[in-house]
Scaffold this motif. Structure first.
Motif, PDB file in Angstrom:
ATOM      1  N   THR A 147     -34.064  -3.840  54.377  1.00  0.00           N
ATOM      2  CA  THR A 147     -34.227  -4.524  55.441  1.00  0.00           C
ATOM      3  C   THR A 147     -35.842  -4.803  55.909  1.00  0.00           C
ATOM      4  O   THR A 147     -36.393  -5.758  56.160  1.00  0.00           O
ATOM      5  CB  THR A 147     -33.517  -3.974  56.400  1.00  0.00           C
ATOM      6  OG1 THR A 147     -33.922  -2.771  56.511  1.00  0.00           O
ATOM      7  CG2 THR A 147     -31.718  -4.350  56.236  1.00  0.00           C
ATOM      8  N   PHE A 460     -36.508 -10.864  58.341  1.00  0.00           N
ATOM      9  CA  PHE A 460     -35.823  -9.914  58.629  1.00  0.00           C
ATOM     10  C   PHE A 460     -35.967  -9.315  60.237  1.00  0.00           C
ATOM     11  O   PHE A 460     -36.726  -9.632  60.649  1.00  0.00           O
ATOM     12  CB  PHE A 460     -36.585  -8.548  57.468  1.00  0.00           C
ATOM     13  CG  PHE A 460     -38.036  -8.398  57.855  1.00  0.00           C
ATOM     14  CD1 PHE A 460     -38.337  -7.557  58.878  1.00  0.00           C
ATOM     15  CD2 PHE A 460     -38.911  -9.056  57.073  1.00  0.00           C
ATOM     16  CE1 PHE A 460     -39.853  -7.254  59.009  1.00  0.00           C
ATOM     17  CE2 PHE A 460     -40.287  -8.890  57.495  1.00  0.00           C
ATOM     18  CZ  PHE A 460     -40.876  -7.835  58.467  1.00  0.00           C
ATOM     19  N   GLU A 462     -34.656  -5.466  62.632  1.00  0.00           N
ATOM     20  CA  GLU A 462     -33.901  -4.301  63.200  1.00  0.00           C
ATOM     21  C   GLU A 462     -33.714  -4.353  64.612  1.00  0.00           C
ATOM     22  O   GLU A 462     -34.652  -4.737  65.344  1.00  0.00           O
ATOM     23  CB  GLU A 462     -34.528  -3.245  62.559  1.00  0.00           C
ATOM     24  CG  GLU A 462     -34.564  -2.984  61.315  1.00  0.00           C
ATOM     25  CD  GLU A 462     -34.703  -1.615  60.761  1.00  0.00           C
ATOM     26  OE1 GLU A 462     -34.562  -1.328  59.507  1.00  0.00           O
ATOM     27  OE2 GLU A 462     -35.244  -0.905  61.393  1.00  0.00           O
ATOM     28  N   GLY A 476     -29.953  -3.516  61.092  1.00  0.00           N
ATOM     29  CA  GLY A 476     -31.041  -4.175  60.605  1.00  0.00           C
ATOM     30  C   GLY A 476     -30.309  -5.336  59.429  1.00  0.00           C
ATOM     31  O   GLY A 476     -29.235  -5.124  58.888  1.00  0.00           O
ATOM     32  N   LEU A 477     -30.996  -6.354  59.318  1.00  0.00           N
ATOM     33  CA  LEU A 477     -30.690  -7.598  58.370  1.00  0.00           C
ATOM     34  C   LEU A 477     -31.893  -8.175  57.825  1.00  0.00           C
ATOM     35  O   LEU A 477     -32.891  -8.433  58.468  1.00  0.00           O
ATOM     36  CB  LEU A 477     -29.833  -8.588  59.237  1.00  0.00           C
ATOM     37  CG  LEU A 477     -29.220  -9.663  58.497  1.00  0.00           C
ATOM     38  CD1 LEU A 477     -28.011  -8.996  57.571  1.00  0.00           C
ATOM     39  CD2 LEU A 477     -28.523 -10.751  59.455  1.00  0.00           C
ATOM     40  N   ARG A 478     -31.870  -8.660  56.382  1.00  0.00           N
ATOM     41  CA  ARG A 478     -32.827  -9.283  55.680  1.00  0.00           C
ATOM     42  C   ARG A 478     -32.086 -10.293  54.970  1.00  0.00           C
ATOM     43  O   ARG A 478     -31.101 -10.185  54.262  1.00  0.00           O
ATOM     44  CB  ARG A 478     -33.567  -8.218  54.884  1.00  0.00           C
ATOM     45  CG  ARG A 478     -34.827  -9.083  54.462  1.00  0.00           C
ATOM     46  CD  ARG A 478     -35.420  -8.147  53.187  1.00  0.00           C
ATOM     47  NE  ARG A 478     -36.947  -8.772  53.052  1.00  0.00           N
ATOM     48  CZ  ARG A 478     -37.908  -8.365  53.281  1.00  0.00           C
ATOM     49  NH1 ARG A 478     -38.000  -7.500  54.207  1.00  0.00           N
ATOM     50  NH2 ARG A 478     -39.234  -8.827  52.904  1.00  0.00           N
ATOM     51  N   THR A 522     -28.251 -11.547  51.629  1.00  0.00           N
ATOM     52  CA  THR A 522     -28.522 -10.733  52.601  1.00  0.00           C
ATOM     53  C   THR A 522     -28.385  -9.388  52.396  1.00  0.00           C
ATOM     54  O   THR A 522     -27.802  -8.792  51.682  1.00  0.00           O
ATOM     55  CB  THR A 522     -27.880 -11.311  53.954  1.00  0.00           C
ATOM     56  OG1 THR A 522     -26.353 -11.125  53.788  1.00  0.00           O
ATOM     57  CG2 THR A 522     -28.122 -12.741  54.500  1.00  0.00           C
ATOM     58  N   LYS A 525     -28.280  -3.070  57.105  1.00  0.00           N
ATOM     59  CA  LYS A 525     -28.546  -1.681  57.241  1.00  0.00           C
ATOM     60  C   LYS A 525     -27.909  -1.228  58.697  1.00  0.00           C
ATOM     61  O   LYS A 525     -27.907  -2.114  59.796  1.00  0.00           O
ATOM     62  CB  LYS A 525     -30.021  -1.366  57.450  1.00  0.00           C
ATOM     63  CG  LYS A 525     -30.392   0.183  57.931  1.00  0.00           C
ATOM     64  CD  LYS A 525     -32.084   0.211  58.145  1.00  0.00           C
ATOM     65  CE  LYS A 525     -32.113   1.631  58.753  1.00  0.00           C
ATOM     66  NZ  LYS A 525     -33.605   1.622  59.011  1.00  0.00           N
ATOM     67  N   SER A 543     -27.301   1.579  54.174  1.00  0.00           N
ATOM     68  CA  SER A 543     -28.511   0.600  53.721  1.00  0.00           C
ATOM     69  C   SER A 543     -28.529   0.204  52.545  1.00  0.00           C
ATOM     70  O   SER A 543     -27.761   0.537  51.427  1.00  0.00           O
ATOM     71  CB  SER A 543     -29.780   1.418  53.817  1.00  0.00           C
ATOM     72  OG  SER A 543     -29.840   2.383  53.046  1.00  0.00           O
TER      73      SER A 543
END
Length: 824
Positions: A147, A460, A462, A476-478, A522, A525, A543
């Motif tokens: 992330t 990204f 968090e 969290g994300l990316r 994507t 976390k 994660s």
């Protein structure tokens, strides 16, 4: 590689070692040390401030004080003190493979780093095993970091944090080091200079550092041909005159000269803006490989009985020059509600190398070895340029909700060429075999070129919420998108000139486009922690990490490839590209203090699921190394660290890691296609469900102690002893394709230092008991006729081959180092 000694500030002796050498230790800020307790340490590695025991993730860091105390000079030696991290020292010629929690499928040897761990210089992604000059700390984040850190973080991330420019004080420091290694005929040395000065006090300043390192080497290349294509590489090994007439000796042929430098300018135009412009470079001139051919040649090879423990039998010297550079601009701005961070980097890498290629051409069985003076070498050039840009906002609010949001852009262009030369083979083919073709005066037998362009974009973020004073949670994300394009081509000039009548100086190299590899996705976390008491905190993390796919640098095979009888190097349709792979990490951890903070114990349990792992394979045509995807693998285990203070003089620390990493599904044709699927022969070259992954030990352990005592009234004596140990390592997946289990070993280091506030002198001994051990391999025993299925496959030239060998530990090193800090 040599592990040198250095100085350290005695005000942090009692606690710094423990703090830095555990799986949850991170960067030490200026803190007050209780002489009877393990000190409280502020951490910043997650971009937020907190104490060591409060940070709810698995993270390690080694501060500058401990880098000096433990004689840690590069990432290879850092890894010995971080549980879960493995870096195999293969000398300076090739990049050492970095493995976290056993996440590796590549067989041992040069080029075996799989890119499962991302490395950073400050805020900029940069793959580099740098000399640790003027470094504030090295941070190691264990577990996938997708992330916040993006591609290449399947296993974790490593950050080199340089010392910041001081805008208030002018300082200067010099360091010198002289050392000797067993088996080396020369002294080694290192010298560095660091200078810091404010230009406008409190607003503008500069910091510069320069370091020169000379490692004399300890491997002798004692069987190098006097003249390629003229001298006999395999003379009568019982005739000393024949040997000296054809071969020459090169002592300490794996030496290294490295120059590392940095200049940084820092500007604080206002109280809310902090900008640093940095130029960093490192040049390496490496003489050869740290490989021994002791007990690694066929019994039928007369040279076998002559090669010693610290000798390589390569026919040519194998130098390689490497140059890394980075220009970066990091800007931080306090916006009131958040901190804005912009990190821009432009890096370049160039290399120029030569290596012995004789064994590959003999192994391909095209009758090269009929020429008595046959030998071959390569010249390889590579170049890479990378532009990165990251912008992020980090919230500054004091409320229960905090956040990070940002964007990332990455673009890299790389190109490389490889040329193989077979001196005088054209003359032999025409004048002895009677081939009616044209001579090839340049002896160019093979010429390949490739170009690869990679672009990645990502957003990204968090979000952390403090549910209660004791309980918080983070998500969290990316979202990422990447594209890889590649072009490559191969020509066989000598073959076409000598055997097909093409012009003597002709080169027909056309770069063809490989299918574009692109993907988007994507990464997720989740982390939560709960503080049961003021001394005990537990956390849980899920994660993800990923590694981009790509195109293999081999040209597509022609439609009639099955009808060709001549040598050809090409990729079939399913060999041209490979896809991305991902990891999902599930982790539980506990951090505790005992006896009024005199003892700290931290532990974690983990399970990592690896989908579509990228593995090393080879093309059916020409045995060109390529990357393919397997179905699945997994890693599970535990990591434990303890640190504590026995009394005001003695501190002790210990770490332990247990990792079980294996395939979770069959991987057909993992190494190569040797027969029909399902046959006993092909099974030996397939990966199987449950096969152990190579490259790292199942058990790692370290223990150390430091004794500190004032002497001579106002001086400090520090004595430090450390031992690191590991169990055996597999060189291939499941020991298939004639892999081997390299025995485990332990290494002890000892140093003693006397210091004042301005100077220090350190005597150190690395590899105290001069342990001789294999750390990795190149190729396998099938090269020398000892493979399980050699009677079936009948590999060519096993009695001549010198390809298989072992990378070995650096022998005992004894050195004396001084450091002086100028009062300016």
């Amino acid at each position: 590689m040599h592990y040198k000694g250095s100085t350290f500030g005695y005000s942090l002796v009692a606690g710094a070692v423990f703090t830095a050498l555990t799986s949850s230790a991170v960067v030490a800020q200026e803190v007050t040390v209780d002489e009877k307790q393990v000190e409280t340490i502020e951490v910043t590695a997650t971009r937020r401030s907190g104490t060591l025991q409060e940070v709810p993730i698995n993270i390690s860091a080694i501060t500058s004080d401990v880098l000096a105390q433990q004689n840690i000079e590069d990432l290879d030696s850092v890894a010995r003190w971080v549980p879960g991290l493995t870096v195999t020292d293969q000398g300076g010629r090739n990049d050492s493979p970095i493995i976290v929690r056993g996440l590796n499928t590549n067989s041992s040897g040069p080029g075996s780093d799989g890119g499962t761990v991302a490395t950073y210089f400050g805020e900029i992604p940069l793959f580099l095993n740098m000399r640790l000059l003027d470094v504030d700390r090295v941070e190691v984040l264990i577990g996938p970091q997708g992330t916040l850190y993006g591609a290449g973080t399947l296993g974790g991330a490593i950050r080199y944090i340089p010392k910041a420019v001081d805008l208030d004080f002018t300082t200067a420091e010099i360091t010198g080091d002289v050392f000797t290694m067993e088996e080396s005929d020369s002294l080694g040395g290192e010298g560095s200079f660091v200078f810091n000065a404010p230009i406008i006090e409190g607003e503008l300043g500069v910091r510069a550092s320069l370091n020169y390192f000379n490692n004399p080497g300890f491997i002798d290349y004692n069987y190098v041909v006097q003249e390629g294509g003229v001298s006999l590489p395999d003379p009568d090994w019982t005739d000393s005159t024949a040997i000296s007439d054809n071969l020459r000796q090169v002592e300490d042929a794996n030496g290294e000269d490295t120059l590392t430098g940095r200049i940084a300018v820092r500007w604080l135009p206002t109280d809310t803006i902090d900008a640093t412009l940095t130029y960093f470079f490192q040049t390496q001139d490496v003489e050869g490989r740290s490989i021994s051919h002791y007990n690694a040649l066929s019994d039928e090879n007369g040279l076998s009985a002559l090669v010693g423990k610290y000798e390589s039998a390569y026919r040519y010297e194998e130098p390689r020059e490497k140059e890394d550079s980075l220009l970066s601009l990091e800007v931080k701005a306090d916006l009131g509600f958040a901190e804005l961070v912009s990190a821009t980097g432009y890096s370049k890498f160039e290399s120029d190398g030569q290596r012995d290629q004789t064994d590959l051409l003999i192994r391909l069985d095209y009758s090269y070895e009929e020429f008595p003076a046959f030998s071959s070498y390569t010249e390889e050039l590579s170049e890479r340029s990378t532009l990165t840009q990251e912008v992020r906002l980090v919230s500054l609010d004091d409320g229960p909700l905090s956040w990070i949001v940002g964007g990332f852009y990455y673009d890299t262009d790389s190109e490389g060429t490889s040329k193989e030369f077979t001196p005088n083979f054209d003359v032999y083919a025409i004048e002895v075999w009677g081939v009616e073709g044209n001579y090839r005066p340049d002896s160019l037998e093979y010429f390949s070129a490739d170009e690869i362009d990679i672009t990645e974009k990502a957003l990204f973020g968090e979000l952390t919420y403090e549910i209660t004073d004791k309980w918080d949670a983070t998500i969290g994300l990316r979202a990422y998108d990447y594209e890889v394009s590649a072009r490559s081509g191969v020509d066989l000039p000598l073959y076409y000139s000598v055997f097909e009548g093409r012009a003597s100086d002709s080169i027909d190299l056309e770069l063809t486009e490989a299918p574009t590899e692109d993907d988007s996705g994507t990464l997720f976390k989740f982390n939560t922690s709960y503080k049961f008491t003021s001394d005990t905190m537990a956390y849980a993390t899920i994660s993800e990490g990923f590694r981009i796919g790509g195109a293999n640098g081999a040209p597509a095979c022609p439609d009639n490839v099955d009808d060709l009888n001549n040598q050809i190097v090409c990729a079939l349709p399913d060999e041209q590209t490979y896809g991305a792979d991902t990891t999902t990490n599930y982790e539980l951890g506990v951090k505790t203090n005992f006896f009024n903070n005199k003892l700290q114990v931290n532990t974690s349990l983990f399970y990592v699921d690896w989908e579509d792992p990228q593995v090393t394979g080879a093309t059916v045509n020409g045995q060109q190394t390529i990357t393919v995807n397997a179905e699945g693998a997994a890693s599970k285990g535990l990591e434990l660290s303890l640190r504590g203070r026995a009394n005001d003089y003695l501190t002790m620390y210990a770490t332990y890691a247990h990792t079980k990493a294996e395939l979770t599904a069959d991987a057909p044709f993992l190494f190569t296609a040797q027969g029909e699927a399902g046959t006993e022969l092909q099974d030996f070259y397939d990966g199987k469900d449950g096969d152990r992954l190579p490259g790292s030990a199942e058990h790692q352990f370290s223990f150390g102690m430091t004794y500190s005592q004032e002497v001579f009234g106002d001086k400090m004596l520090d004595v430090n002893y450390g031992i690191t140990a590991q169990s055996d390592i597999y060189t291939t997946v499941g020991l298939r394709q004639d892999g081997e289990a390299l025995p485990g070993y332990a290494i002890s280091n000892l140093n003693a230092r006397i210091s004042s506030e301005t100077w220090s002198v350190t005597l150190y001994i690395d590899n105290l008991f001069d342990k001789y051990a294999f750390v990795s391999t190149r190729r396998n025993v099938s090269d020398i006729g000892e493979g399980v299925y050699d009677s079936v496959l009948q590999p060519n030239g096993t009695e001549l081959s010198r390809n298989y060998g072992h990378y070995i530990l650096t022998p005992r090193t004894v050195g004396l180092k001084f450091n002086y800090k100028f009062d300016m």
